[in-house]
Design an enzyme around this catalytic site. Structure first.
Site, mmCIF file in Angstrom:
data_model
loop_
_atom_site.group_PDB
_atom_site.id
_atom_site.type_symbol
_atom_site.label_atom_id
_atom_site.label_comp_id
_atom_site.label_asym_id
_atom_site.label_seq_id
_atom_site.Cartn_x
_atom_site.Cartn_y
_atom_site.Cartn_z
ATOM 1 N N HIS A 164 0.860 -1.192 0.000
ATOM 2 C CA HIS A 164 0.000 0.000 0.000
ATOM 3 C C HIS A 164 0.890 1.233 0.000
ATOM 4 O O HIS A 164 1.974 1.244 0.571
ATOM 5 C CB HIS A 164 -0.889 0.008 1.256
ATOM 6 C CG HIS A 164 -2.059 0.923 1.140
ATOM 7 N ND1 HIS A 164 -1.980 2.266 1.401
ATOM 8 C CD2 HIS A 164 -3.331 0.686 0.732
ATOM 9 C CE1 HIS A 164 -3.154 2.822 1.193
ATOM 10 N NE2 HIS A 164 -3.990 1.890 0.781
ATOM 11 N N ASP B 63 -7.913 -5.229 -0.301
ATOM 12 C CA ASP B 63 -8.396 -6.025 -1.447
ATOM 13 C C ASP B 63 -8.075 -7.502 -1.323
ATOM 14 O O ASP B 63 -8.574 -8.317 -2.097
ATOM 15 C CB ASP B 63 -7.769 -5.478 -2.734
ATOM 16 C CG ASP B 63 -8.237 -4.066 -3.013
ATOM 17 O OD1 ASP B 63 -7.393 -3.148 -2.995
ATOM 18 O OD2 ASP B 63 -9.444 -3.882 -3.186
HETATM 19 C C1 SDX Z 1 -6.043 0.307 -2.962
HETATM 20 O O1 SDX Z 1 -4.331 4.786 -1.848
HETATM 21 C C2 SDX Z 1 -5.272 4.146 -1.306
HETATM 22 O O2 SDX Z 1 -5.738 4.501 -0.260
HETATM 23 C C3 SDX Z 1 -5.790 2.970 -2.125
HETATM 24 C C4 SDX Z 1 -6.828 2.091 -1.424
HETATM 25 C C5 SDX Z 1 -8.097 2.846 -1.162
HETATM 26 O O3 SDX Z 1 -8.844 2.437 -0.271
HETATM 27 O O4 SDX Z 1 -8.416 3.789 -1.955
HETATM 28 O O5 SDX Z 1 -6.311 1.631 -0.179
HETATM 29 C C6 SDX Z 1 -7.209 0.903 -2.273
HETATM 30 O O6 SDX Z 1 -5.769 0.698 -4.073
HETATM 31 C C7 SDX Z 1 -5.207 -0.724 -2.237
HETATM 32 C C8 SDX Z 1 -3.943 -1.163 -3.057
HETATM 33 C C9 SDX Z 1 -4.421 -2.213 -4.062
HETATM 34 N N1 SDX Z 1 -3.305 -2.553 -5.009
HETATM 35 C C10 SDX Z 1 -2.727 -3.758 -5.010
HETATM 36 O O7 SDX Z 1 -2.949 -4.639 -4.174
HETATM 37 C C11 SDX Z 1 -1.760 -3.989 -6.183
HETATM 38 C C12 SDX Z 1 -0.423 -4.576 -5.661
HETATM 39 N N2 SDX Z 1 0.227 -3.534 -4.857
HETATM 40 C C13 SDX Z 1 1.266 -2.738 -5.558
HETATM 41 O O8 SDX Z 1 0.895 -2.400 -6.873
HETATM 42 C C14 SDX Z 1 1.735 -1.565 -4.696
HETATM 43 O O9 SDX Z 1 1.972 -2.068 -3.445
HETATM 44 C C15 SDX Z 1 0.884 -0.333 -4.556
HETATM 45 C C16 SDX Z 1 0.531 0.270 -5.879
HETATM 46 C C17 SDX Z 1 -0.372 -0.629 -3.799
HETATM 47 C C18 SDX Z 1 1.670 0.687 -3.739
HETATM 48 O O10 SDX Z 1 2.636 1.174 -4.566
HETATM 49 P P1 SDX Z 1 3.865 1.982 -3.958
HETATM 50 O O11 SDX Z 1 3.646 2.570 -2.631
HETATM 51 O O12 SDX Z 1 4.321 2.887 -5.043
HETATM 52 O O13 SDX Z 1 4.820 0.839 -3.698
HETATM 53 P P2 SDX Z 1 6.216 0.818 -4.284
HETATM 54 O O14 SDX Z 1 6.085 0.601 -5.763
HETATM 55 O O15 SDX Z 1 6.925 2.044 -3.821
HETATM 56 O O16 SDX Z 1 6.779 -0.461 -3.564
HETATM 57 C C19 SDX Z 1 7.961 -0.386 -2.830
HETATM 58 C C20 SDX Z 1 8.691 -1.667 -3.190
HETATM 59 C C21 SDX Z 1 9.055 -1.744 -4.670
HETATM 60 O O17 SDX Z 1 10.254 -2.467 -4.750
HETATM 61 P P3 SDX Z 1 11.625 -1.596 -4.882
HETATM 62 O O18 SDX Z 1 11.469 -0.724 -6.114
HETATM 63 O O19 SDX Z 1 11.725 -0.793 -3.595
HETATM 64 O O20 SDX Z 1 12.705 -2.650 -5.031
HETATM 65 O O21 SDX Z 1 7.877 -2.806 -2.916
HETATM 66 C C22 SDX Z 1 7.645 -3.522 -4.138
HETATM 67 C C23 SDX Z 1 7.962 -2.582 -5.284
HETATM 68 O O22 SDX Z 1 8.409 -3.311 -6.413
HETATM 69 N N3 SDX Z 1 6.236 -3.909 -4.129
HETATM 70 C C24 SDX Z 1 5.808 -5.137 -4.376
HETATM 71 C C25 SDX Z 1 4.409 -5.075 -4.216
HETATM 72 N N4 SDX Z 1 4.055 -3.817 -3.902
HETATM 73 C C26 SDX Z 1 5.192 -3.106 -3.853
HETATM 74 N N5 SDX Z 1 6.446 -6.280 -4.717
HETATM 75 C C27 SDX Z 1 5.663 -7.368 -4.890
HETATM 76 N N6 SDX Z 1 4.320 -7.396 -4.761
HETATM 77 C C28 SDX Z 1 3.662 -6.261 -4.406
HETATM 78 N N7 SDX Z 1 2.349 -6.273 -4.280
#
Ligand code: SDX
Length: 431
Positions: free
Chosen positions: A308, A366
């Protein structure tokens, strides 16, 4: 906002600039940069808005490190456990919990607006049967501005109120119609003698040949899913609604924009993507393969339902959702649901893996919602429409709050330009 005596000093090319600092009732202070460009001739740079407060708001507070979610000060766990969706709608819209009389009046007003203009039925029939219900919802909600002209003037407080009630009341009807249309079944009209969640379930699952009566436990779980998705501070879709509203667009157009943004798999589309992922994993023994893929920087695969932007400890909604998943699956006699077993083992293995623990990637709202919705009989394509239905009150509350902000200006971010400097046109024969 509380004006503090504090200020932040920014030094650029040896020149100091003092920037005011404002304090919230709870959470981080903010550095006010509204005059920075005029004084210093520089922009700030924050593409994902990870360090940027785009507005002042009193609706929802999130502490990502502590896993705190408050709606008008009330913890989400208490609201999900003791309140119900329409009461939470009142709280988000008007700022306080209603008296019994206020709640009865509000629920009555919503109930009286659940039908949609009969001519809108034709609008659905313009879509292919296999259209994703989110495509239908974006289209139909945007089209509401063509049917409800008497509640599109954003400068009229009464029209803003009517539009708010209409959207909260009609979204379940529209979502259910999008579902019925996608499966070739006739539309089911709302009933005024049913509560909000039972009405939605009946509009989805009743057929002319056999009526549907929602089990109270299922209706309670549905209502709780609505509550857990109601609002969430300045997430991507809410920010979209605020930006659309800042241009003066009518409420139906703004909410349609929010639905479009929510559709993305990184946001509201994650519940559908998460269920599809769990089904692709299929069995517990394949979990390590998918965890390895999620950790592989060369593989775009991510564990859907994990991580998140704000929560870096746990998503308090996921905790409540997990309890509901157990209740619903137990009621339906599918507590041994193989997908639920995969979900629970995936959560256990992922959280034991340093990659996820170090990056603070925990199950979000989710992760479990899709399991409940699938157990209820919804196809994955209906997961995000249900999220949109639930979030409508959050979008509308934030929309109303922004319109009442005297400091409201049209949203117009700037950029870091790295393109070509000016150059002269060369006729094609000379290139
Ligand atoms: C919702 O904003 C809100 O409030 C949203 C929400 C709401 O109620 O409105 O809460 C609803 O959208 C919940 C989130 C649903 N999305 C998912 O479940 C999709 C999977 N999650 C990722 O896409 C991601 O975690 C996000 C988009 C949710 C968050 O993105 P960030 O904060 O930009 O995370 P990041 O890309 O900075 O991640 C940091 C690291 C990265 O690795 P590095 O570049 O540091 O090496 O963590 C990794 C990412 O690659 N990472 C994951 C991951 N999520 C982040 N690796 C594997 N699986 C994942 N799910």
């Amino acid at each position: 906002m509380a004006d503090t005596q504090k200020s932040a000093k920014l030094t650029i090319d040896g020149q100091d600039f003092d920037l005011p600092v404002h304090s919230p009732t709870v959470g981080p202070d903010v550095v006010d940069i509204r005059k920075l460009y005029g004084q210093a001739g520089v922009f700030t740079y924050d593409p994902g808005f990870t360090s940027t407060a785009a507005c002042e708001s009193a609706i929802t507070f999130i502490d990502g490190d502590e896993g705190v979610l408050l709606h008008r000060g009330y913890p989400i766990g208490q609201l999900a456990g003791q309140s119900h969706y329409l009461e939470v709608c009142y709280l988000l819209l008007y700022g306080n919990l209603p008296s019994a009389a206020e709640l009865q009046d509000f629920e009555g007003r919503v109930t009286q607006h659940t039908m949609i203009h009969e001519q809108m039925h034709n609008f659905f029939r313009g879509f292919r049967r296999d259209a994703h219900p989110m495509a239908t919802m974006v289209g139909v909600v945007g089209a509401m501005s063509a049917f409800y002209h008497d509640s599109t003037d954003i400068n009229d407080a009464w029209q803003r109120e009517v539009a708010s009630i209409r959207l909260i009341a009609k979204m379940p009807t529209i979502a259910a119609m999008a579902y019925k249309y996608s499966i070739g079944q006739p539309f089911v009209y709302p009933r005024n003698d049913l509560d909000y969640a039972s009405n939605f379930l009946r509009m989805c699952f009743s057929v002319p040949a056999e009526d549907y009566h929602a089990d109270p436990i299922l209706a309670r779980a549905m209502d709780r899913i609505f509550t857990l998705h109601a609002d969430h501070e300045q997430n991507a879709s809410t920010s979209t609604v605020r930006l659309a509203s800042s241009s003066g667009a009518n409420p139906f157009a703004c909410i349609a924009a929010g639905i479009a943004c929510l559709w993305g798999p990184a946001h509201g589309g994650a519940n559908q993507a998460c269920l599809e992922m769990l089904n692709e994993i299929g069995t517990v023994d394949r979990i390590p393969e998918f965890i390895a893929r999620a950790k592989d920087k060369n593989d775009p695969f991510r564990l859907m339902g994990f991580g998140h932007r704000v929560y870096k400890n746990f998503d308090p909604r996921a905790t409540v959702m997990k309890e509901s998943a157990d209740e619903v699956l137990d009621l339906l006699g599918v507590e041994n649901n193989p997908i639920l077993q995969v979900a629970k083992e995936l959560e256990k293995q992922a959280l034991a893996d340093p990659y996820f623990a170090d990056k603070k990637l925990f199950p979000n709202v989710d992760f479990y919602s899709g399991i409940i919705l699938e157990a209820m009989g919804f196809p994955t394509s209906m997961f995000t429409p249900i999220f949109a239905l639930s979030r409508t009150v959050g979008w509308i509350s934030q929309w109303k709050e922004q319109l009442s902000d005297p400091a409201l200006k049209i949203g117009r971010p700037r950029q870091l330009y790295t393109g070509e400097t000016q150059r002269d046109y060369i006729p094609v024969e000379k290139r």
